[in-house]
Design a protein around this motif. Structure first.
Motif, mmCIF file in Angstrom:
data_model
loop_
_atom_site.group_PDB
_atom_site.id
_atom_site.type_symbol
_atom_site.label_atom_id
_atom_site.label_comp_id
_atom_site.label_asym_id
_atom_site.label_seq_id
_atom_site.Cartn_x
_atom_site.Cartn_y
_atom_site.Cartn_z
ATOM 1 N N VAL A 34 0.853 -1.192 0.000
ATOM 2 C CA VAL A 34 0.000 0.000 0.000
ATOM 3 C C VAL A 34 0.886 1.239 0.000
ATOM 4 N N PHE A 35 0.633 2.134 -0.946
ATOM 5 C CA PHE A 35 1.396 3.380 -1.023
ATOM 6 C C PHE A 35 0.609 4.508 -0.384
ATOM 7 N N ARG A 36 -0.718 4.445 -0.569
ATOM 8 C CA ARG A 36 -1.583 5.497 -0.044
ATOM 9 C C ARG A 36 -2.975 4.917 0.158
ATOM 10 N N GLN A 37 -3.642 5.347 1.215
ATOM 11 C CA GLN A 37 -4.972 4.796 1.501
ATOM 12 C C GLN A 37 -6.073 5.453 0.689
ATOM 13 N N TYR A 38 -6.045 6.788 0.612
ATOM 14 C CA TYR A 38 -7.128 7.526 -0.055
ATOM 15 C C TYR A 38 -6.548 8.495 -1.062
ATOM 16 N N PRO A 39 -6.703 8.326 -2.342
ATOM 17 C CA PRO A 39 -7.289 7.164 -2.990
ATOM 18 C C PRO A 39 -6.366 5.950 -2.815
ATOM 19 N N TYR A 40 -6.901 4.768 -3.013
ATOM 20 C CA TYR A 40 -6.147 3.552 -2.738
ATOM 21 C C TYR A 40 -5.101 3.319 -3.824
ATOM 22 N N VAL A 41 -3.826 3.413 -3.429
ATOM 23 C CA VAL A 41 -2.732 3.295 -4.390
ATOM 24 C C VAL A 41 -1.782 2.201 -3.914
ATOM 25 N N LEU A 42 -1.405 1.301 -4.838
ATOM 26 C CA LEU A 42 -0.417 0.275 -4.515
ATOM 27 C C LEU A 42 0.886 0.608 -5.233
ATOM 28 N N ILE A 43 2.003 0.137 -4.659
ATOM 29 C CA ILE A 43 3.288 0.316 -5.328
ATOM 30 C C ILE A 43 3.926 -1.061 -5.503
ATOM 31 N N LEU A 44 4.462 -1.314 -6.694
ATOM 32 C CA LEU A 44 5.056 -2.615 -6.991
ATOM 33 C C LEU A 44 6.371 -2.776 -6.228
ATOM 34 N N GLN A 45 6.700 -3.999 -5.903
ATOM 35 C CA GLN A 45 7.960 -4.257 -5.222
ATOM 36 C C GLN A 45 9.064 -4.621 -6.206
ATOM 37 N N GLU A 46 8.656 -5.029 -7.414
ATOM 38 C CA GLU A 46 9.659 -5.339 -8.436
ATOM 39 C C GLU A 46 9.390 -4.474 -9.646
ATOM 40 N N ARG A 47 10.433 -3.921 -10.206
ATOM 41 C CA ARG A 47 10.266 -2.937 -11.274
ATOM 42 C C ARG A 47 9.783 -3.578 -12.570
ATOM 43 N N VAL A 48 8.811 -2.928 -13.221
ATOM 44 C CA VAL A 48 8.403 -3.333 -14.571
ATOM 45 C C VAL A 48 9.221 -2.496 -15.540
ATOM 46 N N GLN A 49 9.967 -3.176 -16.438
ATOM 47 C CA GLN A 49 10.800 -2.432 -17.393
ATOM 48 C C GLN A 49 9.954 -1.956 -18.563
ATOM 49 N N ASN A 50 10.189 -0.749 -19.010
ATOM 50 C CA ASN A 50 9.496 -0.132 -20.149
ATOM 51 C C ASN A 50 7.991 -0.411 -20.178
ATOM 52 N N PRO A 51 7.286 0.021 -19.182
ATOM 53 C CA PRO A 51 5.846 -0.265 -19.172
ATOM 54 C C PRO A 51 5.111 0.513 -20.260
ATOM 55 N N VAL A 52 4.082 -0.117 -20.831
ATOM 56 C CA VAL A 52 3.218 0.576 -21.792
ATOM 57 C C VAL A 52 1.868 0.761 -21.108
ATOM 58 N N THR A 53 1.429 1.977 -20.985
ATOM 59 C CA THR A 53 0.154 2.207 -20.294
ATOM 60 C C THR A 53 -0.898 2.738 -21.254
ATOM 61 N N LYS A 54 -2.146 2.530 -20.858
ATOM 62 C CA LYS A 54 -3.249 3.135 -21.604
ATOM 63 C C LYS A 54 -3.334 4.603 -21.203
ATOM 64 N N LEU A 55 -4.220 5.336 -21.879
ATOM 65 C CA LEU A 55 -4.367 6.744 -21.530
ATOM 66 C C LEU A 55 -5.735 6.979 -20.896
ATOM 67 N N TYR A 56 -5.743 7.800 -19.895
ATOM 68 C CA TYR A 56 -6.963 8.047 -19.131
ATOM 69 C C TYR A 56 -7.350 9.518 -19.241
ATOM 70 N N SER A 57 -8.639 9.778 -19.123
ATOM 71 C CA SER A 57 -9.034 11.181 -19.016
ATOM 72 C C SER A 57 -9.780 11.387 -17.703
ATOM 73 N N ILE A 58 -9.475 12.526 -17.073
ATOM 74 C CA ILE A 58 -10.183 12.914 -15.854
ATOM 75 C C ILE A 58 -11.400 13.700 -16.300
ATOM 76 N N LYS A 59 -12.575 13.322 -15.812
ATOM 77 C CA LYS A 59 -13.780 14.071 -16.167
ATOM 78 C C LYS A 59 -14.357 14.694 -14.901
ATOM 79 N N ILE A 60 -14.665 15.966 -15.001
ATOM 80 C CA ILE A 60 -15.066 16.714 -13.808
ATOM 81 C C ILE A 60 -16.363 17.469 -14.057
ATOM 82 N N ASP A 61 -17.276 17.327 -13.122
ATOM 83 C CA ASP A 61 -18.527 18.092 -13.185
ATOM 84 C C ASP A 61 -18.573 19.001 -11.958
ATOM 85 N N PRO A 62 -18.110 20.254 -12.082
ATOM 86 C CA PRO A 62 -18.062 21.117 -10.909
ATOM 87 C C PRO A 62 -19.440 21.663 -10.560
#
Ligand SMILES: [Zn+2]
Length: 466
Positions: A34-62
């Motif tokens: 566990v890296f952080r409780q709120y929001p819930y974030v985990l941290i890996l213990q072994e490194r992933v080399q050259n990770p490829v991630t998807k792209l996310y969009s933050i959507k906000i309704d103020p």
């Protein structure tokens, strides 16, 4: 189905969000911590080399009381949050302070030099409104830190007051009913409470009416417009309003008073929204702004319930067909950081009572702790609870469990979880939502469908032109 879980590489660069089951697996095998409780974030213990991630969009309704957040990846909504603001509390606090000051100053009669230039600087926002911008900024920053965010999409316009101030509503654009005309109409409907201003009739088609007639030099500004039923509009014709309402002086007075009042709420919401967009542009290269009309259309056409985070998910073109992968948004309440007052004031507003120490064994107010209760106490059954610390002092601390204050005089059953960061955290009741796996269908009234289909086409034209 709870929110997806944020995952960080060993160097704290964000990776794709993972399914909660996958998160449990990684944790039980010791591959992530566990890296952080709120929001819930985990941290890996072994490194992933050259990770490829998807792209996310933050959507906000103020909004004024709540701001909805959603994270979208492709069509999937993987994370949702509802942020509850504390504007009312701030306003009440400021008013109380002003009252104390007024009281002190009118009483002790000492001479004060007149303070010059008390104008507000440009772009100044009231503290209760500024808090909305700042808290949304905090959460955008948190999400960007923990997730590969590509763009921010938000709802900016409800009533475009800037445009309303410079109306170009004469001529073709207005008469053909472009979106702009639509916004003016919506604004007037709100302002005049969907009634004929002259006779008060409701639920009839209302026409836009010039208070000072155009033929006599009345302007097209929104402050000169009202709504009238067909009969009243015809009866008034191009007569002056004073002439027309000669027999009804009270109605005349009411209309002339109301016409000067801007739509306060809309103005505040818009000021906030513009400030939030400006702030977001400083945090992310790609910020897309959409209108509230589209959000409502997207939500209704998919038969989704009204919730702030669902509204956020339905924003923009990408909200047209969404796949809700989480039915349990994180509910966050802005709690503030208390105050720095050294002494409390007495009934007359003078500093008097020394403030009590509010720490008990390193646990201070607002911290989140896990407590175990051995046997039933008050209205709380025995068990393990995660809760927020209410009032610690040197004798012990009180913990708020389901609205009941339970006090602990030792730390034997209290385990520290999360340091107070100015927010309270709760997850919405998952069970209720899981029992209704499909949101109850809300059918779109025919009138709205017809109207919104047309509006949607206009929306695209306007948004494209920006
Ligand atoms: Zn009427």
């Amino acid at each position: 189905m709870p929110n997806y879980v944020f995952l960080l590489n060993t160097d704290k660069t964000p990776l794709d969000l993972i399914h909660p089951a996958r998160a449990r697996e990684l944790q039980s095998k010791g591959k992530a911590k566990v890296f952080r409780q709120y929001p819930y974030v985990l941290i890996l213990q072994e490194r992933v080399q050259n990770p490829v991630t998807k792209l996310y969009s933050i959507k906000i309704d103020p909004g004024s009381k709540f701001t909805g957040f959603a994270l979208q990846c492709g069509q999937d909504i993987v994370w949702r949050m509802e942020l509850q603001h504390r504007g009312e509390t701030i306003k009440a606090g400021m008013e109380q302070r002003a009252g104390f000051r007024r009281g002190r100053r009118s009483r002790n009669l000492r001479y004060r030099k007149k303070r010059l230039d008390r104008r507000k600087p440009e772009g100044w926002l009231a503290p209760s409104i500024r808090h909305r911008v700042l808290t949304v900024e905090t959460w955008i920053k948190r999400l960007i830190r923990h997730c590969p965010v590509e763009c921010i999409e938000m709802e900016q316009v409800r009533f475009d007051i800037q445009k309303l101030q410079h109306p170009e509503i004469n001529g073709i654009e207005y008469q053909q009913g472009t979106l702009f005309g639509y916004e003016v109409r919506e604004y007037l409907l709100q302002k005049w409470e969907r009634k004929c201003a002259y006779c008060g009739t409701e639920n009839v088609p209302l026409e836009i009416e010039h208070i000072y007639p155009k033929s006599k030099g009345g302007s097209d500004r929104v402050s000169n417009l009202t709504l009238a039923c067909h009969a009243c509009n015809q009866a008034k014709g191009d007569r002056d309003i004073r002439d027309f309402l000669l027999q009804k002086p009270s109605t005349l007075e009411r209309i002339l008073k109301q016409v000067k009042q801007p739509l306060k709420d809309a103005a505040a919401v818009n000021a906030t929204r513009y400030a939030i967009v400006r702030m977001a542009k400083g945090l992310c290269d790609s910020v897309k702004c959409w209108t509230g009309g589209r959000t409502k259309y997207n939500r209704c056409s998919q038969g989704l319930e009204k919730a702030h985070s669902i509204d956020a998910a339905c924003i923009g073109e990408s909200g047209q067909s969404i796949n809700l992968r989480t039915h349990q948004p994180l509910l966050v309440t802005c709690k503030g950081h208390g105050n720095r007052q050294a002494r409390r004031v007495n009934a007359s507003g003078f500093p008097a009572v020394k403030r009590a120490k509010d720490v008990f064994h390193h646990v201070s107010a607002g911290d989140i702790v896990k407590v175990s209760i051995d046997k039933d106490r008050k209205k709380v059954k025995a068990g393990i609870y995660t809760a927020r610390v209410k009032t610690p002092n040197k004798n012990g601390c009180e913990v708020l469990i389901n609205g009941n204050r339970i006090s602990f005089s030792t730390m034997k059953n209290v385990h520290f979880v999360y340091r107070n960061d100015g927010y309270g955290y709760v997850f919405s009741d998952c069970e209720i939502l899981l029992n209704t796996p499909k949101y109850s269908k809300i059918s779109l009234p025919d009138a709205i469908t017809a109207n919104y289909q047309a509006v949607l086409a206009r929306l695209s034209a306007l948004e494209g032109a920006k």
